[in-house]
Design a protein around this motif. Structure first.
Motif, short mmCIF file in Angstrom:
data_model
loop_
_atom_site.label_atom_id
_atom_site.label_comp_id
_atom_site.label_asym_id
_atom_site.label_seq_id
_atom_site.Cartn_x
_atom_site.Cartn_y
_atom_site.Cartn_z
N SER A 2 -2.08 -1.14 -7.07
CA SER A 2 -3.19 -0.19 -7.23
C SER A 2 -4.30 -0.45 -6.23
O SER A 2 -4.83 0.47 -5.60
CB SER A 2 -3.75 -0.28 -8.66
N ASP A 3 -4.70 -1.72 -6.07
CA ASP A 3 -5.83 -2.05 -5.22
C ASP A 3 -5.53 -1.83 -3.75
O ASP A 3 -6.46 -1.78 -2.93
CB ASP A 3 -6.26 -3.50 -5.45
N HIS A 4 -4.25 -1.73 -3.38
CA HIS A 4 -3.88 -1.51 -1.98
C HIS A 4 -3.60 -0.04 -1.70
O HIS A 4 -3.85 0.44 -0.59
CB HIS A 4 -2.65 -2.35 -1.64
N LEU A 5 -3.07 0.66 -2.68
CA LEU A 5 -2.71 2.07 -2.53
C LEU A 5 -3.91 3.00 -2.72
O LEU A 5 -4.03 4.02 -2.03
CB LEU A 5 -1.62 2.43 -3.55
N LEU A 6 -4.79 2.65 -3.65
CA LEU A 6 -5.83 3.56 -4.15
C LEU A 6 -7.22 3.00 -3.91
O LEU A 6 -7.38 1.84 -3.55
CB LEU A 6 -5.61 3.79 -5.65
N ARG A 7 -8.22 3.84 -4.16
CA ARG A 7 -9.61 3.40 -4.11
C ARG A 7 -10.16 3.29 -5.53
O ARG A 7 -10.08 4.25 -6.30
CB ARG A 7 -10.46 4.40 -3.31
N GLU A 8 -10.71 2.13 -5.85
CA GLU A 8 -11.25 1.95 -7.21
C GLU A 8 -12.53 2.76 -7.37
O GLU A 8 -13.36 2.84 -6.46
CB GLU A 8 -11.52 0.48 -7.51
N ILE A 9 -12.68 3.37 -8.54
CA ILE A 9 -13.87 4.14 -8.88
C ILE A 9 -14.85 3.22 -9.59
O ILE A 9 -14.53 2.64 -10.64
CB ILE A 9 -13.52 5.33 -9.78
N LYS A 22 -17.11 5.52 -21.81
CA LYS A 22 -16.70 4.55 -22.83
C LYS A 22 -15.56 3.68 -22.32
O LYS A 22 -15.55 2.46 -22.51
CB LYS A 22 -16.27 5.28 -24.10
N ALA A 23 -14.59 4.31 -21.64
CA ALA A 23 -13.44 3.57 -21.15
C ALA A 23 -13.83 2.53 -20.11
O ALA A 23 -13.39 1.37 -20.17
CB ALA A 23 -12.40 4.53 -20.58
N MET A 24 -14.67 2.92 -19.16
CA MET A 24 -15.10 1.98 -18.13
C MET A 24 -15.98 0.88 -18.71
O MET A 24 -15.90 -0.28 -18.30
CB MET A 24 -15.82 2.71 -17.01
N ALA A 25 -16.80 1.22 -19.72
CA ALA A 25 -17.64 0.20 -20.37
C ALA A 25 -16.79 -0.85 -21.06
O ALA A 25 -17.19 -2.02 -21.16
CB ALA A 25 -18.58 0.86 -21.37
N ASP A 26 -15.61 -0.44 -21.52
CA ASP A 26 -14.71 -1.37 -22.19
C ASP A 26 -13.75 -2.08 -21.24
O ASP A 26 -12.88 -2.83 -21.67
CB ASP A 26 -13.89 -0.63 -23.26
N GLY A 27 -13.91 -1.83 -19.93
CA GLY A 27 -13.14 -2.57 -18.94
C GLY A 27 -11.93 -1.86 -18.37
O GLY A 27 -11.17 -2.47 -17.61
N MET A 28 -11.74 -0.58 -18.68
CA MET A 28 -10.61 0.15 -18.11
C MET A 28 -10.91 0.47 -16.66
O MET A 28 -11.98 0.96 -16.34
CB MET A 28 -10.34 1.43 -18.90
N LYS A 29 -9.95 0.20 -15.77
CA LYS A 29 -10.13 0.46 -14.35
C LYS A 29 -9.60 1.85 -14.00
O LYS A 29 -8.55 2.25 -14.48
CB LYS A 29 -9.40 -0.59 -13.51
N PHE A 30 -10.34 2.53 -13.13
CA PHE A 30 -9.93 3.84 -12.64
C PHE A 30 -9.87 3.83 -11.13
O PHE A 30 -10.66 3.14 -10.46
CB PHE A 30 -10.90 4.93 -13.12
N TYR A 31 -8.93 4.61 -10.60
CA TYR A 31 -8.74 4.72 -9.17
C TYR A 31 -8.62 6.18 -8.79
O TYR A 31 -8.35 7.04 -9.64
CB TYR A 31 -7.45 4.00 -8.74
N VAL A 32 -8.78 6.46 -7.49
CA VAL A 32 -8.55 7.82 -6.99
C VAL A 32 -7.63 7.72 -5.78
O VAL A 32 -7.73 6.81 -4.96
CB VAL A 32 -9.88 8.53 -6.63
N SER A 33 -6.70 8.66 -5.69
CA SER A 33 -5.74 8.70 -4.59
C SER A 33 -6.28 9.55 -3.45
O SER A 33 -7.30 10.23 -3.57
CB SER A 33 -4.41 9.26 -5.08
N ASP A 58 0.82 -1.21 0.00
CA ASP A 58 0.00 0.00 0.00
C ASP A 58 0.86 1.26 0.00
O ASP A 58 0.35 2.37 0.16
CB ASP A 58 -0.97 0.01 1.18
N GLY A 59 2.17 1.10 -0.18
CA GLY A 59 3.08 2.23 -0.31
C GLY A 59 3.66 2.75 0.98
O GLY A 59 4.56 3.60 0.96
N TYR A 60 3.18 2.27 2.12
CA TYR A 60 3.65 2.79 3.40
C TYR A 60 4.99 2.19 3.81
O TYR A 60 5.29 1.01 3.53
CB TYR A 60 2.64 2.48 4.51
N CYS A 61 5.82 3.02 4.47
CA CYS A 61 7.03 2.55 5.12
C CYS A 61 7.12 3.22 6.49
O CYS A 61 6.44 4.21 6.76
CB CYS A 61 8.27 2.87 4.29
N LYS A 62 7.98 2.70 7.33
CA LYS A 62 8.16 3.29 8.66
C LYS A 62 8.97 4.57 8.54
O LYS A 62 10.00 4.61 7.87
CB LYS A 62 8.89 2.29 9.57
N VAL A 63 8.50 5.62 9.22
CA VAL A 63 9.21 6.90 9.17
C VAL A 63 10.61 6.77 9.76
O VAL A 63 11.57 7.34 9.24
CB VAL A 63 8.40 7.99 9.90
#
Length: 242
Positions: free
Chosen positions: A113-120, A184-195, A48-53
């Protein structure tokens, strides 16, 4: 253990010239390491991108202000996170341990992606999706699409560079805006995420968002249309209008 001096982070980039602000320089160094160079410094990033400070602060690399990361304090790390105007970082505490991550922009493949971001899940969440670029890059983009270019995702903003709430996702100096047809992109199977800092990201298809998913291309800030909806079948010729 004595920290290893790994050299000085290059002095190019935003705000270069003159004496570097130590906290700004710290933020730049953390951005580079957390997005791209964790392995160089044997820094363990989770999926998920995290490391210890405290592990990050063992690195002896000097920032552009000439200060080793290992000479900075946890409080200064938190100050760099707080004052970053694009909200590039998130922090969390787990069992009393402080962790930090870059919110987006990674080239490290172990960050998922699935650990760092939230899927739209719906286009209702992203009614506007815009990629900012430059005139010199447009001919290549209109020939072969938007590519991840060594990173894990193509980045998009949820509005125009001068709109309230648009803090990240494109550079303020961009000259061309590419609007994406997310329906159109999502209908064709493209995945989108938000940070966490509201940047929209996609891996596209095999690292590319093809031109057929461009809704329109406009010059910025004039807003002159370069490629419109009826031009998308053969958009490359329209780059000559610039």
């Amino acid at each position: 253990m004595q920290p290893i001096d790994h050299g000085v982070l290059e002095k190019s980039g935003r705000g270069s010239g003159g004496e570097a602000d130590p906290i700004d320089a710290l933020g730049r160094a953390m951005t580079k390491i957390l997005r791209h160079e964790a392995a160089t410094f044997n820094l363990d990033l989770r999926s998920d991108g995290y490391c210890k400070v405290d592990e990050l602060l063992k690195i002896g690399m000097k920032t552009r202000a000439g200060i080793p990361l290992s000479s900075h304090s946890v409080e200064e790390v938190l100050q760099a996170v707080k004052q970053d105007n694009k909200q590039r970082f998130s922090t969390t505490r787990e069992d009393g341990t402080l962790y930090i991550r870059a919110n987006q922009g990674h080239s490290i493949k172990e960050v998922l992606s699935d650990h760092l971001l939230r899927e739209i899940s719906s286009t209702d969440k992203i009614p506007v999706c815009i990629h900012g670029t430059y005139k010199h890059a447009l001919p290549s983009i209109l020939e072969s699409g938007l590519k991840v270019m060594g990173r894990n995702h193509v980045h998009f903003a949820t509005g125009l560079p001068d709109e309230n709430g648009v803090i990240s996702g494109m550079r303020s100096s961009c000259q061309v805006l590419i609007y994406l047809d997310t329906e159109k992109a999502m209908a064709d199977g493209m995945k989108f995420y938000v940070s966490d800092n509201n940047v929209v990201l996609t891996e596209g298809f095999e690292g590319c968002v093809p031109c057929e998913y461009f809704e329109k291309v406009v010059e910025w800030p004039s807003k002159r249309v370069i490629v419109g909806p009826l031009d998308r079948a053969s958009p490359a010729k329209d780059a000559r209008q610039l």
